[in-house]
Design a protein around this motif. Structure first.
Motif, mmCIF file in Angstrom:
data_model
loop_
_atom_site.group_PDB
_atom_site.id
_atom_site.type_symbol
_atom_site.label_atom_id
_atom_site.label_comp_id
_atom_site.label_asym_id
_atom_site.label_seq_id
_atom_site.Cartn_x
_atom_site.Cartn_y
_atom_site.Cartn_z
ATOM 1 N N PHE A 103 0.837 -1.196 0.000
ATOM 2 C CA PHE A 103 0.000 0.000 0.000
ATOM 3 C C PHE A 103 0.873 1.246 0.000
ATOM 4 N N SER A 104 0.282 2.349 -0.438
ATOM 5 C CA SER A 104 0.989 3.638 -0.414
ATOM 6 C C SER A 104 -0.020 4.746 -0.167
ATOM 7 N N LEU A 105 0.504 5.898 0.238
ATOM 8 C CA LEU A 105 -0.333 7.040 0.566
ATOM 9 C C LEU A 105 -0.250 8.080 -0.539
ATOM 10 N N SER A 106 -1.387 8.686 -0.838
ATOM 11 C CA SER A 106 -1.387 9.774 -1.820
ATOM 12 C C SER A 106 -1.464 11.096 -1.081
ATOM 13 N N PRO A 107 -1.045 12.180 -1.718
ATOM 14 C CA PRO A 107 -1.113 13.493 -1.065
ATOM 15 C C PRO A 107 -2.550 13.985 -0.852
ATOM 16 N N THR A 108 -3.518 13.317 -1.466
ATOM 17 C CA THR A 108 -4.915 13.740 -1.358
ATOM 18 C C THR A 108 -5.679 13.020 -0.255
ATOM 19 N N GLY A 109 -4.971 12.253 0.579
ATOM 20 C CA GLY A 109 -5.647 11.568 1.674
ATOM 21 C C GLY A 109 -6.208 10.219 1.296
ATOM 22 N N LYS A 110 -5.758 9.659 0.201
ATOM 23 C CA LYS A 110 -6.197 8.334 -0.229
ATOM 24 C C LYS A 110 -5.085 7.324 0.062
ATOM 25 N N ILE A 111 -5.492 6.085 0.216
ATOM 26 C CA ILE A 111 -4.530 4.995 0.369
ATOM 27 C C ILE A 111 -4.707 4.070 -0.817
ATOM 28 N N TRP A 112 -3.646 3.918 -1.591
ATOM 29 C CA TRP A 112 -3.643 2.984 -2.717
ATOM 30 C C TRP A 112 -3.154 1.651 -2.181
ATOM 31 N N LEU A 121 -8.178 -5.338 5.674
ATOM 32 C CA LEU A 121 -8.450 -4.159 6.483
ATOM 33 C C LEU A 121 -9.938 -4.029 6.786
ATOM 34 N N LEU A 122 -10.772 -4.196 5.784
ATOM 35 C CA LEU A 122 -12.211 -4.055 5.982
ATOM 36 C C LEU A 122 -12.793 -5.200 6.808
ATOM 37 N N GLU A 123 -12.220 -6.389 6.658
ATOM 38 C CA GLU A 123 -12.719 -7.554 7.388
ATOM 39 C C GLU A 123 -12.584 -7.380 8.897
ATOM 40 N N LYS A 124 -11.554 -6.728 9.330
ATOM 41 C CA LYS A 124 -11.277 -6.585 10.764
ATOM 42 C C LYS A 124 -11.666 -5.204 11.295
ATOM 43 N N SER A 125 -12.630 -4.562 10.634
ATOM 44 C CA SER A 125 -13.059 -3.223 11.040
ATOM 45 C C SER A 125 -14.548 -3.229 11.355
ATOM 46 N N SER A 126 -14.943 -2.313 12.225
ATOM 47 C CA SER A 126 -16.357 -2.184 12.570
ATOM 48 C C SER A 126 -17.127 -1.608 11.380
ATOM 49 N N ALA A 127 -18.446 -1.663 11.451
ATOM 50 C CA ALA A 127 -19.282 -1.143 10.370
ATOM 51 C C ALA A 127 -19.028 0.349 10.153
ATOM 52 N N THR A 128 -18.911 1.112 11.231
ATOM 53 C CA THR A 128 -18.652 2.548 11.095
ATOM 54 C C THR A 128 -17.271 2.788 10.510
ATOM 55 N N ASP A 129 -16.270 2.050 10.979
ATOM 56 C CA ASP A 129 -14.922 2.199 10.421
ATOM 57 C C ASP A 129 -14.941 1.914 8.920
ATOM 58 N N CYS A 130 -15.682 0.896 8.516
ATOM 59 C CA CYS A 130 -15.751 0.530 7.092
ATOM 60 C C CYS A 130 -16.311 1.670 6.248
ATOM 61 N N ILE A 131 -17.299 2.383 6.769
ATOM 62 C CA ILE A 131 -17.873 3.512 6.025
ATOM 63 C C ILE A 131 -16.779 4.521 5.696
ATOM 64 N N PHE A 132 -15.960 4.856 6.685
ATOM 65 C CA PHE A 132 -14.902 5.845 6.477
ATOM 66 C C PHE A 132 -13.766 5.281 5.640
ATOM 67 N N LEU A 133 -13.383 4.047 5.902
ATOM 68 C CA LEU A 133 -12.282 3.453 5.152
ATOM 69 C C LEU A 133 -12.601 3.352 3.668
ATOM 70 N N LYS A 134 -13.819 2.995 3.341
ATOM 71 C CA LYS A 134 -14.191 2.881 1.926
ATOM 72 C C LYS A 134 -14.037 4.208 1.196
ATOM 73 N N GLU A 135 -14.116 5.308 1.933
ATOM 74 C CA GLU A 135 -13.963 6.628 1.320
ATOM 75 C C GLU A 135 -12.513 6.954 0.975
ATOM 76 N N ILE A 136 -11.561 6.325 1.660
ATOM 77 C CA ILE A 136 -10.146 6.680 1.424
ATOM 78 C C ILE A 136 -9.352 5.590 0.729
ATOM 79 N N LEU A 137 -9.897 4.388 0.639
ATOM 80 C CA LEU A 137 -9.150 3.277 0.034
ATOM 81 C C LEU A 137 -9.344 3.238 -1.475
ATOM 82 N N GLN A 138 -8.260 3.060 -2.195
ATOM 83 C CA GLN A 138 -8.285 2.977 -3.645
ATOM 84 C C GLN A 138 -7.509 1.746 -4.080
ATOM 85 N N VAL A 139 -8.149 0.922 -4.895
ATOM 86 C CA VAL A 139 -7.467 -0.229 -5.467
ATOM 87 C C VAL A 139 -7.230 0.070 -6.939
ATOM 88 N N PRO A 140 -5.960 0.072 -7.381
ATOM 89 C CA PRO A 140 -5.701 0.376 -8.783
ATOM 90 C C PRO A 140 -6.297 -0.707 -9.678
#
Length: 143
Positions: A103-112, A121-140
């Motif tokens: 994984f890597s970080l972008s200057p725009t607050g995204k994680i590739w 990451l999503l499997e081991k996160s709460s439902a609320t955490d998943c909502i926020f994580l889905k907003e910043i995670l990017q899969v090329p």
């Protein structure tokens, strides 16, 4: 706000921001943030907006989506995004993924990241955490 106790002040401020967000008026939200910052300070305003965003993520997905897309410029939102990114990075490293490789970080607050890292990451996160994580995670896309 001088006659209010801190809890009432916090709740009133949350309601003010939620009302502005529901109107989907970016200038109004920015004005509310500025006013609260002048009255309560930046730390308290950041805490209020963080609480609002968490509440909206759970109770009002449409307003949450609008806020997330339109309010990256607010200082309080930047603190929230930075916190979410750091939370995700720590979880990925603790799960054995390697920064710069998996994984890597972008200057725009995204994680590739690779699909495997995202799923872990999503499997081991709460439902609320998943909502926020889905907003910043990017899969090329596959090449």
């Amino acid at each position: 706000m001088d006659n209010l106790n801190p809890k009432e002040e916090f709740n009133l401020s949350m309601n003010l921001i939620i009302g502005a967000l529901k109107l989907q008026d970016k200038e109004l939200v920015e004005s509310c943030e500025k006013t609260l910052t002048e009255l309560l300070g930046s730390k308290c305003t950041s805490d209020i907006i963080t609480a609002v965003v968490f509440q909206l993520a759970q109770t009002d997905p449409n307003t949450f989506d609008w806020a997330w897309r339109n309010l990256y410029s607010l200082d309080a939102c930047q603190h929230l995004i930075e916190g979410i990114v750091m939370f995700a990075v720590k979880k990925l490293i603790n799960q054995g993924f390697i920064l710069g490789q998996d994984f890597s970080l972008s200057p725009t607050g995204k994680i590739w990241l690779c699909q495997e890292a995202k799923a872990a990451l999503l499997e081991k996160s709460s439902a609320t955490d998943c909502i926020f994580l889905k907003e910043i995670l990017q899969v090329p896309p596959d090449i």
